[in-house]
Design a protein around this motif. Structure first.
Motif, mmCIF file in Angstrom:
data_model
loop_
_atom_site.group_PDB
_atom_site.id
_atom_site.type_symbol
_atom_site.label_atom_id
_atom_site.label_comp_id
_atom_site.label_asym_id
_atom_site.label_seq_id
_atom_site.Cartn_x
_atom_site.Cartn_y
_atom_site.Cartn_z
ATOM 1 N N THR A 99 0.852 -1.186 0.000
ATOM 2 C CA THR A 99 0.000 0.000 0.000
ATOM 3 C C THR A 99 0.890 1.240 0.000
ATOM 4 O O THR A 99 1.767 1.379 0.860
ATOM 5 N N PHE A 100 0.690 2.113 -0.964
ATOM 6 C CA PHE A 100 1.449 3.360 -1.056
ATOM 7 C C PHE A 100 0.583 4.508 -0.543
ATOM 8 O O PHE A 100 -0.539 4.716 -1.030
ATOM 9 N N HIS A 101 1.106 5.232 0.439
ATOM 10 C CA HIS A 101 0.414 6.392 1.014
ATOM 11 C C HIS A 101 1.217 7.647 0.692
ATOM 12 O O HIS A 101 2.441 7.662 0.850
ATOM 13 N N LEU A 102 0.525 8.691 0.281
ATOM 14 C CA LEU A 102 1.169 9.976 0.031
ATOM 15 C C LEU A 102 0.499 11.060 0.865
ATOM 16 O O LEU A 102 -0.698 11.309 0.716
ATOM 17 N N VAL A 103 1.267 11.682 1.751
ATOM 18 C CA VAL A 103 0.813 12.886 2.449
ATOM 19 C C VAL A 103 1.102 14.048 1.497
ATOM 20 O O VAL A 103 2.255 14.319 1.169
ATOM 21 N N LYS A 104 0.078 14.703 1.054
ATOM 22 C CA LYS A 104 0.208 15.654 -0.045
ATOM 23 C C LYS A 104 1.141 16.805 0.295
ATOM 24 O O LYS A 104 1.028 17.433 1.337
ATOM 25 N N GLY A 105 2.095 17.062 -0.624
ATOM 26 C CA GLY A 105 3.030 18.163 -0.468
ATOM 27 C C GLY A 105 2.701 19.313 -1.400
ATOM 28 O O GLY A 105 1.798 19.222 -2.238
ATOM 29 N N ASN A 106 3.453 20.388 -1.295
ATOM 30 C CA ASN A 106 3.166 21.577 -2.089
ATOM 31 C C ASN A 106 3.402 21.351 -3.585
ATOM 32 O O ASN A 106 2.825 22.043 -4.429
ATOM 33 N N ARG A 117 -5.728 6.489 -9.813
ATOM 34 C CA ARG A 117 -5.323 5.655 -10.941
ATOM 35 C C ARG A 117 -3.924 5.091 -10.732
ATOM 36 O O ARG A 117 -3.623 3.959 -11.124
ATOM 37 N N LEU A 118 -3.053 5.864 -10.087
ATOM 38 C CA LEU A 118 -1.679 5.440 -9.832
ATOM 39 C C LEU A 118 -1.568 4.544 -8.609
ATOM 40 O O LEU A 118 -0.471 4.186 -8.202
ATOM 41 N N GLN A 119 -2.703 4.206 -8.020
ATOM 42 C CA GLN A 119 -2.777 3.318 -6.854
ATOM 43 C C GLN A 119 -1.999 3.898 -5.666
ATOM 44 O O GLN A 119 -1.213 3.212 -5.017
ATOM 45 N N ILE A 120 -2.264 5.171 -5.425
ATOM 46 C CA ILE A 120 -1.671 5.881 -4.294
ATOM 47 C C ILE A 120 -2.801 6.401 -3.426
ATOM 48 O O ILE A 120 -3.706 7.092 -3.920
ATOM 49 N N GLN A 121 -2.774 6.086 -2.153
ATOM 50 C CA GLN A 121 -3.758 6.628 -1.209
ATOM 51 C C GLN A 121 -3.282 8.019 -0.773
ATOM 52 O O GLN A 121 -2.200 8.160 -0.213
ATOM 53 N N LEU A 122 -4.108 9.005 -1.030
ATOM 54 C CA LEU A 122 -3.735 10.402 -0.797
ATOM 55 C C LEU A 122 -4.281 10.886 0.545
ATOM 56 O O LEU A 122 -5.434 10.631 0.890
ATOM 57 N N HIS A 123 -3.437 11.588 1.309
ATOM 58 C CA HIS A 123 -3.821 12.137 2.608
ATOM 59 C C HIS A 123 -3.313 13.582 2.705
ATOM 60 O O HIS A 123 -2.267 13.917 2.145
ATOM 61 N N PHE A 131 2.682 8.825 15.841
ATOM 62 C CA PHE A 131 3.188 9.794 14.882
ATOM 63 C C PHE A 131 2.066 10.476 14.090
ATOM 64 O O PHE A 131 1.082 9.848 13.707
ATOM 65 N N HIS A 132 2.282 11.742 13.859
ATOM 66 C CA HIS A 132 1.388 12.565 13.047
ATOM 67 C C HIS A 132 2.213 12.998 11.833
ATOM 68 O O HIS A 132 3.137 13.797 11.956
ATOM 69 N N MET A 133 1.884 12.449 10.681
ATOM 70 C CA MET A 133 2.705 12.639 9.492
ATOM 71 C C MET A 133 2.122 13.728 8.606
ATOM 72 O O MET A 133 0.950 13.683 8.228
ATOM 73 N N VAL A 134 2.970 14.701 8.300
ATOM 74 C CA VAL A 134 2.580 15.854 7.496
ATOM 75 C C VAL A 134 3.720 16.130 6.506
ATOM 76 O O VAL A 134 4.751 15.466 6.532
ATOM 77 N N HIS A 135 3.522 17.118 5.648
ATOM 78 C CA HIS A 135 4.604 17.470 4.718
ATOM 79 C C HIS A 135 5.537 18.510 5.331
ATOM 80 O O HIS A 135 6.763 18.372 5.281
ATOM 81 N N THR A 136 4.968 19.567 5.888
ATOM 82 C CA THR A 136 5.790 20.644 6.451
ATOM 83 C C THR A 136 5.626 20.679 7.970
ATOM 84 O O THR A 136 4.565 20.339 8.497
ATOM 85 N N PRO A 137 6.665 21.101 8.693
ATOM 86 C CA PRO A 137 6.570 21.147 10.156
ATOM 87 C C PRO A 137 5.640 22.228 10.673
ATOM 88 O O PRO A 137 5.302 22.234 11.848
ATOM 89 N N ASP A 138 5.192 23.137 9.812
ATOM 90 C CA ASP A 138 4.300 24.217 10.254
ATOM 91 C C ASP A 138 2.995 24.211 9.457
ATOM 92 O O ASP A 138 2.362 25.230 9.273
ATOM 93 N N GLY A 139 2.602 23.044 8.973
ATOM 94 C CA GLY A 139 1.397 22.951 8.158
ATOM 95 C C GLY A 139 0.123 23.016 8.980
ATOM 96 O O GLY A 139 0.131 23.222 10.192
ATOM 97 N N ASP A 140 -1.009 22.830 8.301
ATOM 98 C CA ASP A 140 -2.329 22.881 8.942
ATOM 99 C C ASP A 140 -2.579 21.555 9.655
ATOM 100 O O ASP A 140 -2.859 20.543 9.040
#
Length: 215
Positions: A99-106, A117-123, A131-140
């Motif tokens: 399972t591929f997970h992507l935490v959305k980045g800028n 379609r690319l079989q990526i679960q988007l978050h 753990f709380h996984m985000v893209h940036t350390p100061d994100g929402d």
């Protein structure tokens, strides 16, 4: 290098990723697939094979650790839909049981239908264990909801030697509240950050990871 963070055993890999054995998960950030093409279109000479090198390295880790999930902390793709996105699609089909997970980045600007379609679960953010996984350390995000794991910064550290010699190396950066992963991608750039007093810094030195003084 093995460390303990929030009671969890994590392996910091010289390939600039983390293996979390308890969750059978590989965690990485900032592949920036397609960035080379973006620069080549602008007339900047960048080797075209960079994209394939990144995927080969990720495949090497998959073979070694046999993860059940791969968690990417943003900026998987660098820009709009292009043939390097399609390269990912072909490559990804080799691993139907992961399972591929992507935490959305800028830089993750594709329409959500493409990720499906690319079989990526988007978050937009992902919580797993402590753990709380985000893209940036100061994100929402909800403060106090867990220890932050993030990317975006591409952290590096300067290691000084004798006779004023020094070398700049990518690093993992840990504080009491968050950790920043180095960029996994080969063509991403590096950024010096101001180290907190409580920081622990682990530099990637060739085929090993070692703790170095912060600063």
């Amino acid at each position: 290098m093995q460390i303990v963070c929030c009671g969890e055993s994590l392996t910091l890999l010289p390939e600039k990723a983390i293996y979390w054995e308890k969750q059978a998960a590989l965690i990485l950030a900032d592949l920036h697939l397609g960035k080379a093409m973006h620069f080549r279109k602008a007339g900047i000479a960048v080797p075209a094979e960079v994209n394939q090198e990144n995927l080969r390295l990720l495949q090497k880790l998959i073979v070694r650790y046999a993860p059940q999930r791969i968690i990417m902390l943003g900026d998987l793709f660098h820009s709009q839909l292009n043939h390097q996105v399609e390269e990912w699609y072909v490559w990804r089909k080799q691993f139907p049981d992961i399972t591929f997970h992507l935490v959305k980045g800028n830089h993750d600007v594709l329409a959500e239908a493409h990720y499906s379609r690319l079989q990526i679960q988007l978050h937009h953010q992902l919580k797993l264990g402590p753990f709380h996984m985000v893209h940036t350390p100061d994100g929402d995000m909800e403060r106090g909801s867990g220890y932050l794991l993030c990317g975006h910064i591409h952290p590096c550290v300067r290691i000084k030697g004798k006779a004023r010699q020094s070398v700049v190396m990518p690093c993992f950066y840990f504080t009491q509240t968050h950790a920043i992963l180095p960029a996994f991608g080969k063509f991403t750039g590096r950024h010096f950050i101001r180290f907190a007093n409580d920081a622990k810094v682990f530099a990637v030195l060739g085929d090993e990871v070692m703790e170095v003084p912060a600063g």
